[in-house]
Design a protein around this motif. Structure first.
Motif, PDB file in Angstrom:
ATOM      1  N   SER A 134      -6.020  -0.192  -7.555  1.00 39.45           N
ATOM      2  CA  SER A 134      -5.838   1.199  -7.135  1.00 39.45           C
ATOM      3  C   SER A 134      -4.530   1.780  -7.658  1.00 39.45           C
ATOM      4  N   GLY A 135      -3.584   0.905  -7.980  1.00 33.42           N
ATOM      5  CA  GLY A 135      -2.284   1.367  -8.441  1.00 33.42           C
ATOM      6  C   GLY A 135      -1.383   1.839  -7.315  1.00 33.42           C
ATOM      7  N   LYS A 136      -1.852   1.707  -6.078  1.00 33.44           N
ATOM      8  CA  LYS A 136      -1.041   2.126  -4.934  1.00 33.44           C
ATOM      9  C   LYS A 136      -0.064   1.024  -4.555  1.00 33.44           C
ATOM     10  N   ASP A 137       0.962   1.431  -3.824  1.00 30.49           N
ATOM     11  CA  ASP A 137       1.984   0.469  -3.389  1.00 30.49           C
ATOM     12  C   ASP A 137       1.379  -0.623  -2.509  1.00 30.49           C
ATOM     13  N   PHE A 138       1.935  -1.810  -2.648  1.00 29.26           N
ATOM     14  CA  PHE A 138       1.571  -2.954  -1.812  1.00 29.26           C
ATOM     15  C   PHE A 138       2.877  -3.659  -1.494  1.00 29.26           C
ATOM     16  N   LYS A 139       3.284  -3.582  -0.219  1.00 30.87           N
ATOM     17  CA  LYS A 139       4.561  -4.163   0.186  1.00 30.87           C
ATOM     18  C   LYS A 139       4.334  -5.107   1.370  1.00 30.87           C
ATOM     19  N   PRO A 140       4.122  -6.390   1.082  1.00 29.41           N
ATOM     20  CA  PRO A 140       3.964  -7.349   2.177  1.00 29.41           C
ATOM     21  C   PRO A 140       5.298  -8.002   2.524  1.00 29.41           C
ATOM     22  N   ILE A 147      -5.256 -10.574  -0.795  1.00 31.64           N
ATOM     23  CA  ILE A 147      -5.415  -9.181  -0.375  1.00 31.64           C
ATOM     24  C   ILE A 147      -5.092  -8.235  -1.536  1.00 31.64           C
ATOM     25  N   TYR A 148      -3.976  -8.486  -2.209  1.00 36.84           N
ATOM     26  CA  TYR A 148      -3.529  -7.609  -3.294  1.00 36.84           C
ATOM     27  C   TYR A 148      -4.541  -7.542  -4.431  1.00 36.84           C
ATOM     28  N   GLU A 149      -5.047  -8.704  -4.834  1.00 38.81           N
ATOM     29  CA  GLU A 149      -5.980  -8.760  -5.970  1.00 38.81           C
ATOM     30  C   GLU A 149      -7.434  -8.528  -5.560  1.00 38.81           C
ATOM     31  N   GLY A 150      -7.719  -8.595  -4.261  1.00 36.09           N
ATOM     32  CA  GLY A 150      -9.113  -8.557  -3.815  1.00 36.09           C
ATOM     33  C   GLY A 150      -9.815  -9.871  -4.137  1.00 36.09           C
ATOM     34  N   ASN A 151      -9.045 -10.946  -4.175  1.00 38.23           N
ATOM     35  CA  ASN A 151      -9.540 -12.273  -4.577  1.00 38.23           C
ATOM     36  C   ASN A 151     -10.082 -13.013  -3.356  1.00 38.23           C
ATOM     37  N   THR A 152     -11.390 -12.984  -3.194  1.00 44.18           N
ATOM     38  CA  THR A 152     -12.016 -13.592  -2.021  1.00 44.18           C
ATOM     39  C   THR A 152     -11.933 -15.116  -2.049  1.00 44.18           C
ATOM     40  N   GLU A 153     -11.864 -15.699  -3.210  1.00 40.22           N
ATOM     41  CA  GLU A 153     -11.755 -17.165  -3.295  1.00 40.22           C
ATOM     42  C   GLU A 153     -10.427 -17.647  -2.707  1.00 40.22           C
ATOM     43  N   LEU A 154      -9.364 -16.918  -2.958  1.00 34.36           N
ATOM     44  CA  LEU A 154      -8.070 -17.273  -2.370  1.00 34.36           C
ATOM     45  C   LEU A 154      -8.116 -17.142  -0.850  1.00 34.36           C
ATOM     46  N   LEU A 155      -8.743 -16.072  -0.372  1.00 37.84           N
ATOM     47  CA  LEU A 155      -8.834 -15.864   1.072  1.00 37.84           C
ATOM     48  C   LEU A 155      -9.694 -16.932   1.738  1.00 37.84           C
ATOM     49  N   LYS A 156     -10.750 -17.370   1.069  1.00 39.85           N
ATOM     50  CA  LYS A 156     -11.599 -18.437   1.621  1.00 39.85           C
ATOM     51  C   LYS A 156     -10.830 -19.750   1.750  1.00 39.85           C
ATOM     52  N   GLY A 192     -13.440  -8.099  -0.637  1.00 35.80           N
ATOM     53  CA  GLY A 192     -14.065  -8.210  -1.959  1.00 35.80           C
ATOM     54  C   GLY A 192     -14.805  -6.956  -2.398  1.00 35.80           C
ATOM     55  N   SER A 193     -15.259  -6.150  -1.444  1.00 36.06           N
ATOM     56  CA  SER A 193     -16.057  -4.972  -1.805  1.00 36.06           C
ATOM     57  C   SER A 193     -15.233  -3.686  -1.930  1.00 36.06           C
ATOM     58  N   ARG A 194     -13.975  -3.729  -1.567  1.00 30.81           N
ATOM     59  CA  ARG A 194     -13.146  -2.526  -1.681  1.00 30.81           C
ATOM     60  C   ARG A 194     -12.367  -2.553  -3.005  1.00 30.81           C
ATOM     61  N   VAL A 195     -11.803  -1.417  -3.347  1.00 20.90           N
ATOM     62  CA  VAL A 195     -10.910  -1.362  -4.508  1.00 20.90           C
ATOM     63  C   VAL A 195      -9.605  -2.012  -4.075  1.00 20.90           C
ATOM     64  N   SER A 196      -9.186  -3.038  -4.789  1.00 27.29           N
ATOM     65  CA  SER A 196      -7.981  -3.773  -4.409  1.00 27.29           C
ATOM     66  C   SER A 196      -6.737  -2.910  -4.603  1.00 27.29           C
ATOM     67  N   PRO A 197      -5.681  -3.209  -3.854  1.00 24.27           N
ATOM     68  CA  PRO A 197      -4.421  -2.491  -4.089  1.00 24.27           C
ATOM     69  C   PRO A 197      -3.960  -2.626  -5.545  1.00 24.27           C
ATOM     70  N   GLU A 198      -4.201  -3.786  -6.142  1.00 25.11           N
ATOM     71  CA  GLU A 198      -3.809  -4.002  -7.544  1.00 25.11           C
ATOM     72  C   GLU A 198      -4.507  -2.997  -8.458  1.00 25.11           C
ATOM     73  N   VAL A 244       2.381  -5.518   6.431  1.00 25.82           N
ATOM     74  CA  VAL A 244       1.720  -5.276   5.147  1.00 25.82           C
ATOM     75  C   VAL A 244       1.500  -3.776   5.002  1.00 25.82           C
ATOM     76  N   LYS A 245       2.228  -3.184   4.052  1.00 20.39           N
ATOM     77  CA  LYS A 245       2.062  -1.765   3.755  1.00 20.39           C
ATOM     78  C   LYS A 245       1.190  -1.666   2.509  1.00 20.39           C
ATOM     79  N   MET A 246       0.024  -1.030   2.688  1.00 15.32           N
ATOM     80  CA  MET A 246      -0.889  -0.854   1.552  1.00 15.32           C
ATOM     81  C   MET A 246      -1.762   0.361   1.803  1.00 15.32           C
ATOM     82  N   TYR A 247      -2.192   0.976   0.711  1.00 17.27           N
ATOM     83  CA  TYR A 247      -2.918   2.234   0.798  1.00 17.27           C
ATOM     84  C   TYR A 247      -2.092   3.181   1.671  1.00 17.27           C
ATOM     85  N   ASP A 248      -2.681   3.744   2.690  1.00 14.97           N
ATOM     86  CA  ASP A 248      -1.933   4.620   3.600  1.00 14.97           C
ATOM     87  C   ASP A 248      -1.732   3.957   4.949  1.00 14.97           C
ATOM     88  N   PHE A 249      -1.694   2.643   4.957  1.00 11.88           N
ATOM     89  CA  PHE A 249      -1.596   1.891   6.202  1.00 11.88           C
ATOM     90  C   PHE A 249      -0.276   1.132   6.288  1.00 11.88           C
TER      91      PHE A 249
END
Length: 150
Positions: A94-100, A47-56, A86-92, A118-123
């Motif tokens: 974007s530079g925004k906080d990612f707190k799982p 999720i953090y890197e936007g790495n779809t291979e890891l998610l698969k 995979g199609s969004r800008v990853s938290p990594e 999972v706290k990321m973007y504004d969620f």
């Protein structure tokens, strides 16, 4: 004499010898650690890197996702979800906080559940994830999620 024999027999034969056997559920700390590792190394990292291979690697191909985001119902297949990540800008990037955070993991035999925050973007997401150990690998077979105000 007959009464003594019957009484002796009652004391010798266990009363519960005909009771139904109940399987005891097993919680294994080794498996809990394995699930923690796949959550951190595949799910959170993917999720953090936007790495779809890891998610698969961690999602079963037929897994489903249900929930609500900002009050709007949410439903996706695993493939749709992974494509979206995979199609969004990853938290990594974007530079925004990612707190799982892993809140809890419960394991019984070859099934498990994990409660995550999972706290990321504004969620501020809460995830309830169901795992099944298939062919020696813990895979996500279901994910429910909701977004709550921080």
């Amino acid at each position: 004499m007959k009464v003594l024999i019957v009484m002796a027999w009652l004391f010798i034969v266990p009363i519960n010898s005909y009771a139904q056997k109940i399987n005891v559920m097993k919680t294994d700390k080794t498996e809990e650690t394995a699930i923690k590792n796949v959550i951190e190394q595949l799910y959170f990292k993917g999720i953090y890197e936007g790495n779809t291979e890891l998610l698969k690697e961690i999602f079963h191909k037929d897994a489903l996702l249900f929930g609500d985001i900002k009050g709007v119902p949410y439903y996706k297949t695993a493939a749709q979800y992974i494509e979206g990540v995979g199609s969004r800008v990853s938290p990594e990037k974007s530079g925004k906080d990612f707190k799982p955070t892993i809140i809890s993991i419960d394991v019984i035999n070859t099934i498990a559940t994990a409660k995550l925050n999972v706290k990321m973007y504004d969620f501020n997401y809460y995830n309830f994830i169901t795992f099944h150990k298939i062919d020696g690998k813990w895979l996500i077979v279901n994910k429910t999620l909701t977004d709550v105000e921080p």
